[in-house]
Motif scaffolding. Structure first.
Motif, PDB file in Angstrom:
ATOM      1  N   ILE A 158       0.779  -1.240   0.000  1.00  0.00           N
ATOM      2  CA  ILE A 158       0.000   0.000   0.000  1.00  0.00           C
ATOM      3  C   ILE A 158       0.813   1.293   0.000  1.00  0.00           C
ATOM      4  O   ILE A 158       0.326   2.270  -0.542  1.00  0.00           O
ATOM      5  CB  ILE A 158      -1.096   0.073   1.087  1.00  0.00           C
ATOM      6  CG1 ILE A 158      -0.581  -0.384   2.428  1.00  0.00           C
ATOM      7  CG2 ILE A 158      -2.339  -0.663   0.679  1.00  0.00           C
ATOM      8  CD1 ILE A 158      -1.587  -0.039   3.521  1.00  0.00           C
ATOM      9  N   PRO A 159       2.040   1.342   0.544  1.00  0.00           N
ATOM     10  CA  PRO A 159       2.735   2.631   0.444  1.00  0.00           C
ATOM     11  C   PRO A 159       2.871   3.107  -1.002  1.00  0.00           C
ATOM     12  O   PRO A 159       2.975   4.300  -1.260  1.00  0.00           O
ATOM     13  CB  PRO A 159       4.110   2.334   1.057  1.00  0.00           C
ATOM     14  CG  PRO A 159       3.862   1.226   2.003  1.00  0.00           C
ATOM     15  CD  PRO A 159       2.806   0.379   1.365  1.00  0.00           C
ATOM     16  N   MET A 160       2.818   2.177  -1.978  1.00  0.00           N
ATOM     17  CA  MET A 160       2.927   2.572  -3.376  1.00  0.00           C
ATOM     18  C   MET A 160       1.731   3.400  -3.826  1.00  0.00           C
ATOM     19  O   MET A 160       1.839   4.199  -4.746  1.00  0.00           O
ATOM     20  CB  MET A 160       3.035   1.338  -4.271  1.00  0.00           C
ATOM     21  CG  MET A 160       4.384   0.697  -4.208  1.00  0.00           C
ATOM     22  SD  MET A 160       4.833  -0.068  -5.777  1.00  0.00           S
ATOM     23  CE  MET A 160       4.050  -1.628  -5.638  1.00  0.00           C
ATOM     24  N   GLY A 161       0.570   3.182  -3.178  1.00  0.00           N
ATOM     25  CA  GLY A 161      -0.636   3.864  -3.623  1.00  0.00           C
ATOM     26  C   GLY A 161      -0.967   5.087  -2.795  1.00  0.00           C
ATOM     27  O   GLY A 161      -2.048   5.636  -2.917  1.00  0.00           O
ATOM     28  N   VAL A 162      -0.038   5.486  -1.900  1.00  0.00           N
ATOM     29  CA  VAL A 162      -0.354   6.602  -1.013  1.00  0.00           C
ATOM     30  C   VAL A 162       0.401   7.842  -1.458  1.00  0.00           C
ATOM     31  O   VAL A 162       1.550   7.784  -1.868  1.00  0.00           O
ATOM     32  CB  VAL A 162       0.007   6.219   0.441  1.00  0.00           C
ATOM     33  CG1 VAL A 162       0.064   7.448   1.322  1.00  0.00           C
ATOM     34  CG2 VAL A 162      -1.000   5.230   0.976  1.00  0.00           C
ATOM     35  N   SER A 163      -0.274   8.969  -1.396  1.00  0.00           N
ATOM     36  CA  SER A 163       0.334  10.238  -1.779  1.00  0.00           C
ATOM     37  C   SER A 163       1.547  10.540  -0.896  1.00  0.00           C
ATOM     38  O   SER A 163       1.464  10.482   0.330  1.00  0.00           O
ATOM     39  CB  SER A 163      -0.707  11.341  -1.640  1.00  0.00           C
ATOM     40  OG  SER A 163      -0.096  12.536  -1.208  1.00  0.00           O
ATOM     41  N   THR A 164       2.664  10.851  -1.538  1.00  0.00           N
ATOM     42  CA  THR A 164       3.858  11.125  -0.759  1.00  0.00           C
ATOM     43  C   THR A 164       3.783  12.478  -0.076  1.00  0.00           C
ATOM     44  O   THR A 164       4.414  12.708   0.952  1.00  0.00           O
ATOM     45  CB  THR A 164       5.111  11.059  -1.650  1.00  0.00           C
ATOM     46  OG1 THR A 164       4.809  11.639  -2.914  1.00  0.00           O
ATOM     47  CG2 THR A 164       5.531   9.624  -1.857  1.00  0.00           C
ATOM     48  N   VAL A 165       3.007  13.377  -0.667  1.00  0.00           N
ATOM     49  CA  VAL A 165       2.803  14.681  -0.014  1.00  0.00           C
ATOM     50  C   VAL A 165       2.038  14.477   1.292  1.00  0.00           C
ATOM     51  O   VAL A 165       2.362  15.051   2.325  1.00  0.00           O
ATOM     52  CB  VAL A 165       2.052  15.645  -0.955  1.00  0.00           C
ATOM     53  CG1 VAL A 165       1.615  16.883  -0.206  1.00  0.00           C
ATOM     54  CG2 VAL A 165       2.937  16.022  -2.125  1.00  0.00           C
ATOM     55  N   MET A 166       1.047  13.588   1.237  1.00  0.00           N
ATOM     56  CA  MET A 166       0.284  13.287   2.449  1.00  0.00           C
ATOM     57  C   MET A 166       1.185  12.637   3.500  1.00  0.00           C
ATOM     58  O   MET A 166       1.100  12.957   4.686  1.00  0.00           O
ATOM     59  CB  MET A 166      -0.882  12.354   2.120  1.00  0.00           C
ATOM     60  CG  MET A 166      -1.611  11.887   3.354  1.00  0.00           C
ATOM     61  SD  MET A 166      -3.259  11.274   3.005  1.00  0.00           S
ATOM     62  CE  MET A 166      -2.946   9.585   2.679  1.00  0.00           C
ATOM     63  N   LEU A 167       2.052  11.752   3.048  1.00  0.00           N
ATOM     64  CA  LEU A 167       2.990  11.120   3.969  1.00  0.00           C
ATOM     65  C   LEU A 167       3.835  12.202   4.643  1.00  0.00           C
ATOM     66  O   LEU A 167       4.017  12.208   5.869  1.00  0.00           O
ATOM     67  CB  LEU A 167       3.880  10.150   3.183  1.00  0.00           C
ATOM     68  CG  LEU A 167       4.641   9.113   3.994  1.00  0.00           C
ATOM     69  CD1 LEU A 167       3.680   8.176   4.702  1.00  0.00           C
ATOM     70  CD2 LEU A 167       5.582   8.323   3.099  1.00  0.00           C
ATOM     71  N   GLY A 168       4.347  13.141   3.830  1.00  0.00           N
ATOM     72  CA  GLY A 168       5.141  14.241   4.377  1.00  0.00           C
ATOM     73  C   GLY A 168       4.356  15.050   5.390  1.00  0.00           C
ATOM     74  O   GLY A 168       4.858  15.381   6.463  1.00  0.00           O
ATOM     75  N   LEU A 169       3.094  15.306   5.048  1.00  0.00           N
ATOM     76  CA  LEU A 169       2.229  16.054   5.961  1.00  0.00           C
ATOM     77  C   LEU A 169       2.089  15.320   7.295  1.00  0.00           C
ATOM     78  O   LEU A 169       2.169  15.932   8.366  1.00  0.00           O
ATOM     79  CB  LEU A 169       0.860  16.264   5.293  1.00  0.00           C
ATOM     80  CG  LEU A 169      -0.286  16.773   6.160  1.00  0.00           C
ATOM     81  CD1 LEU A 169       0.053  18.143   6.743  1.00  0.00           C
ATOM     82  CD2 LEU A 169      -1.574  16.868   5.354  1.00  0.00           C
TER      83      LEU A 169
END
Lengths: 362, 554
Positions: free
Chosen positions: B398-409
């Motif tokens: 699932i990390p492949m399908g998650v927005s990296t900007v959201m992760l950063g947030l």
């Protein structure tokens, strides 16, 4: 090399649909061949002996030593795998030296030991090569050398020749046979090739549906099969469904079949019907005064003789097969009478289309 | 069948991967969700606002258009690669991974150099056209976004569909032909239904990439009319410091992405069920040759396609050796950007040199953690079966399908709520890069470990090796290529990462991608190209390693 028998004491092993039962001794210093169709549990039996699998019940002994709970590296078992399972990143020499090294031998000594076994399997000239550059037969030699290098008490060979072509297969067979005799090691070899089994085995075990159904010398199993499966799996046979058995005198019976009334010498109790009459092709010959009658259905020329198949009226599972020397076989459709030795015929319980007797020969 | 004595018996190896996943992935996402849930009024306000509806609409629109054009451009290539033998077939297939390992900021930079107002295409026009000298204005438009996305994504279709095509047994197509179907009918009745799942897969992946695309939109979009959710979230948290609204948008974006994936999953099942192989058809196929009249369409396709892949990259490398005194002056050869990169002659290091050093230190740390984590998880899933294995595989997917900007947030919310200065930020940065690289590294390593016959460690065991010894002397050396590939690939991902980096990097911690982004912003394209070339070299190394050891796992 010290050697000991491999003993399965009431071993049971279950995985979902599959159930294996073994209560057998594989004699010390002998080569036992396990013959069976694919899926009969041959490889599982070896995996249990090697310690890759643990039985649910019972114990496994190497001679007097109970090894049931020992992990593979604590057993004295060498394994030759069907797909060789050579270590691709190591040279041939390092592959063979791996075992001695893992068992605490120094690098130099292990290397020398490896050289000895590479010589024994006649593969020394490839010592520095990587396995990927070897042919199938050469890989198998390395695999054998690696298994022997740990000086095992028991050598297990899982379909070792299945990936080789016919002539190479014969060479390797002799090689294994010779090495086994020289070292006197207890060896268990698994195969589904009956020619291989008959030519190699000191003892032959026939396996079916997770169980060894009969074990003995190849000649015993050939001449005195105890069940229909063994009779039909080893060698070719004439099989006739029995309609009625009547006693003539001591041990002599008349058996009614679609091919006629056949005289049979039988020791021991007569099985209940349904039962099948089994006659080996080599025990039949054409004669005007024989008991067995049929119509020639097919004739196959095999070079030294003709193989003739007769059909009989009635049940289609009945089949008569015999060998006919000479240049002029009976022609198709001709009626033939065959003579047999009453002592060479076996009455075995069950019939061919009995669901209990699945051959499943691959 | 479970071979329980053949291998190490450790569920314990999962301790680190699971702990890491929870801290570095689940926790940040949960904080975003909590933040969004904390202000439901904000969320409904966002949904009702025409502005955000516009942003949402544009995100979907540009992704849909980009997907359609990328797939259309990729399909002919898939046909050539899948059904023909021609010199360079393998090379073309390999080259199609290039955009895959290429950081998006390089795509942006290369795009500006080729399609920009004074870029390659306009220069060619100016020297060849007599009358019309007006530059062709391409940047900062929907067209630019779509074209950049095409460059980035069409090779994906070429690769995925091409491989599927290649493995389709020719016999079924031939059967249809012998039964009287023409080539077109045979294709649509026999091959196409079996290619459909591959086409769908490549389309969905392309759509997700474009939907979550960041750098391309940030630079090439520009202005409120060409902004997407991903860029909008970034603006909210970076410039307006509005974490609540940012979180709300991030949640909406995630729901949209997950919804798409769910639709895809069920559609894929349906498509595949319809085309289940009835037998183990022998895949004997004699590929066609491109000869005679077929050469023309092949060249008409391949030349622009190769131009699209290579022109931006080659431009970057060439421009790094050029400079221009003023905007109107002509280009001339110069090594000044490379000199400043290596800080020659000056005391202390320059910003570009520092960015290279920082990128590598960060990348090496990320590569180390990622490889160890992926190896532990990969070892477990390669040797075990059951429910836990499925869970681990899902967790690492699932990390492949998650927005990296959201992760950063998410990291930003977390690090703001606990004390810890720059060191904590750096740790968060490294963790975010690791989580982004982990799915790829895991696939590379577990793919290799699964290929090792179970008989090989067993052979080591009967030879007398303990489980541990067997692992170190047999399994580990056999997986070395995959481990190296995973490490190099992770380093490349970290070096090329911009989205989480731009949010999380401490003010004085400038990485290569950040430096390139800022140099583009100040119109210093030549300086950006020198750094871009460094990034290209990292990508090429990563590409070559991947091509040698790990290509089949992606």
């Amino acid at each position: 090399m010290k050697t000991s028998a491999l003993i399965f004491n009431g071993v049971e092993f279950r995985r979902e649909e599959f159930f294996l039962k073994a209560d057998n001794t594989f004699p010390a210093g002998k080569l036992t061949v396990i013959l069976g169709p694919s899926g009969s549990g041959k490889t599982t039996l070896l995996d249990l002996a090697a310690g890759f699998l643990k039985p649910d019940k019972g114990s496994i002994m190497e001679g007097n030593l109970d090894v049931t709970m020992l992990s593979p590296e604590k057993r004295q078992v060498g394994v030759v795998f069907q797909d060789h399972a050579l270590f691709p990143h190591l040279s041939v020499r390092d592959n063979v030296a791996y075992g001695p090294r893992a068992r605490g031998m120094g690098r130099r000594q292990a290397g020398m030991a490896a050289d000895r076994y590479l010589e024994m399997t006649r593969i020394s000239r490839y010592a520095k090569k990587k396995p990927s550059s070897l042919s199938g037969g050469e890989k198998q030699r390395v695999s054998l050398a690696r298994a022997l290098a740990i000086k095992p008490k028991i050598l297990l060979l899982d379909e070792p020749f299945s990936s080789l072509d016919a002539s190479l297969r014969r060479d390797m067979r002799n090689e294994v046979r010779n090495i086994q005799r020289e070292t006197g090691i207890t060896a268990v070899l698994v195969t589904h090739d009956q020619e291989e089994a008959l030519s190699l085995a000191d003892f032959l075990a026939v396996m079916k549906d997770g169980e060894i159904t009969q074990m003995g010398s190849p000649a015993d199993l050939w001449t005195f099969p105890e069940n229909l499966f063994t009779a039909l799996f080893i060698g070719r046979s004439t099989r006739l469904k029995i309609r009625k058995i009547s006693s003539l005198k001591d041990n002599l019976y008349t058996v009614e079949t679609a091919a006629g009334s056949i005289r049979v010498e039988h020791k021991g109790t007569i099985p209940d019907l349904p039962a099948t009459l089994i006659i080996r092709p080599e025990n039949l010959r054409v004669s005007g005064s024989g008991d067995i009658r049929g119509t020639v259905k097919e004739a196959e020329y095999t070079g030294d003789q003709w193989k003739i198949y007769l059909s009989v009226p009635g049940d289609s599972s009945d089949l008569i097969e015999f060998n006919c020397p000479g240049a002029a076989p009976p022609s198709i459709g001709e009626s033939v009478t065959l003579m047999h030795q009453p002592g060479s015929v076996r009455i075995l319980p069950g019939v061919m289309n009995d669901p209990g007797i699945r051959l499943g020969i691959s | 069948m479970r071979y329980f004595s053949g291998r190490l018996n450790g569920t314990g190896v999962l301790l680190w991967p699971v702990l890491f996943w929870i801290t570095a992935f689940a926790l940040p996402l949960i904080s975003v969700a909590l933040k969004a849930a904390g202000s439901v009024a904000e969320l409904t306000g966002v949904i009702q606002s025409p502005y955000y509806r516009g942003v949402m609409g544009f995100s979907l629109k540009q992704a849909a258009l980009s997907t359609v054009f990328s797939v259309l451009l990729g399909l002919p290539g898939a046909y050539f690669v899948g059904r023909h033998h021609f010199p360079g077939r393998k090379l073309l297939r390999s080259i199609s991974t290039v955009p895959f390992v290429l950081p998006s900021i390089l795509a942006v930079l290369g795009f500006i150099l080729v399609f920009g107002n004074s870029g390659l295409i306009n220069s060619i026009r100016q020297t060849t056209l007599i009358g019309d000298k007006e530059p062709w204005k391409m940047l900062y438009s929907l067209r630019a976004i779509i074209l950049a996305h095409m460059f980035y994504n069409f090779p994906l279709t070429l690769r995925i569909v091409g491989d599927a095509w290649y493995s389709l047994p020719q016999s079924k197509y031939n059967a249809a032909r012998s039964l009287g179907a023409g080539p077109i009918k045979a294709f649509f009745t026999v091959d196409f239904p079996r290619l459909a799942p591959a086409i769908l897969t490549s389309a969905v992946i392309t759509f997700l990439y474009c939907f979550l695309s960041f750098a391309i939109i940030l630079v090439l979009g520009g202005g409120p009319q060409f902004t997407t959710l991903e860029v909008e979230i970034y603006r909210l948290i970076k410039y307006q410091l509005d974490f609540s609204r940012g979180s709300g948008l991030a949640i909406i974006e995630s729901i949209a992405a997950l919804g798409l994936l769910a639709v895809y999953a069920s559609l894929d099942t349906v498509l595949r069920r319809r085309t289940v192989d009835d037998d183990d058809a022998v895949k004997i196929r004699t590929p066609g040759r491109i000869t005679g009249w077929k050469m023309l369409p092949a060249f008409l396709y391949l030349i622009p396609a190769l131009f699209l892949i290579f022109a931006p990259l080659i431009s970057i490398m060439i421009y790094s050796f050029l400079t221009r005194a003023t905007r109107a002056a002509s280009l001339h050869l110069s090594f000044s950007h490379w000199k400043s990169l290596f800080g020659s002659g000056r005391v202390g290091a320059s910003v570009p040199l520092n960015s290279v050093i920082r990128t590598f230190s960060l990348g090496i740390a990320v590569a180390g953690i990622t490889t160890v984590t992926a190896a532990l998880a990969g070892w477990y899933t390669a040797h075990r079966k059951g429910f836990l294995v499925k869970i681990i595989e899902f967790m690492l997917f699932i990390p492949m399908g998650v927005s990296t900007v959201m992760l950063g947030l998410g990291y930003l919310i977390l690090t703001n709520s606990i004390p810890g200065g720059k060191a904590l930020r750096l740790a968060a940065l490294a963790a975010s890069h690791t989580i982004i690289a982990l799915p790829f590294a895991y696939r590379i390593i577990s793919g290799r470990l699964k290929l090792i016959s179970r008989r090989i460690p067993q052979a080591a065991r009967v030879s007398g090796a303990s489980p541990l010894k067997s692992f170190f002397t047999v399994e580990l050396p056999l997986a070395r290529g995959a481990l190296v590939t995973a490490a190099v690939f992770s380093l490349a991902i970290s070096a090329g990462e911009l989205n989480a980096t731009i949010i999380l990097a401490p003010p004085d911690f400038t990485t290569i991608t950040l430096a390139i982004y800022r140099l583009i912003g100040s119109y210093d394209l030549f300086g950006a190209c020198a750094l871009g070339t460094v990034l290209i070299v990292i990508s090429i190394i990563s590409f070559l390693t991947l091509d040698k050891y790990g290509e089949q796992t992606l």
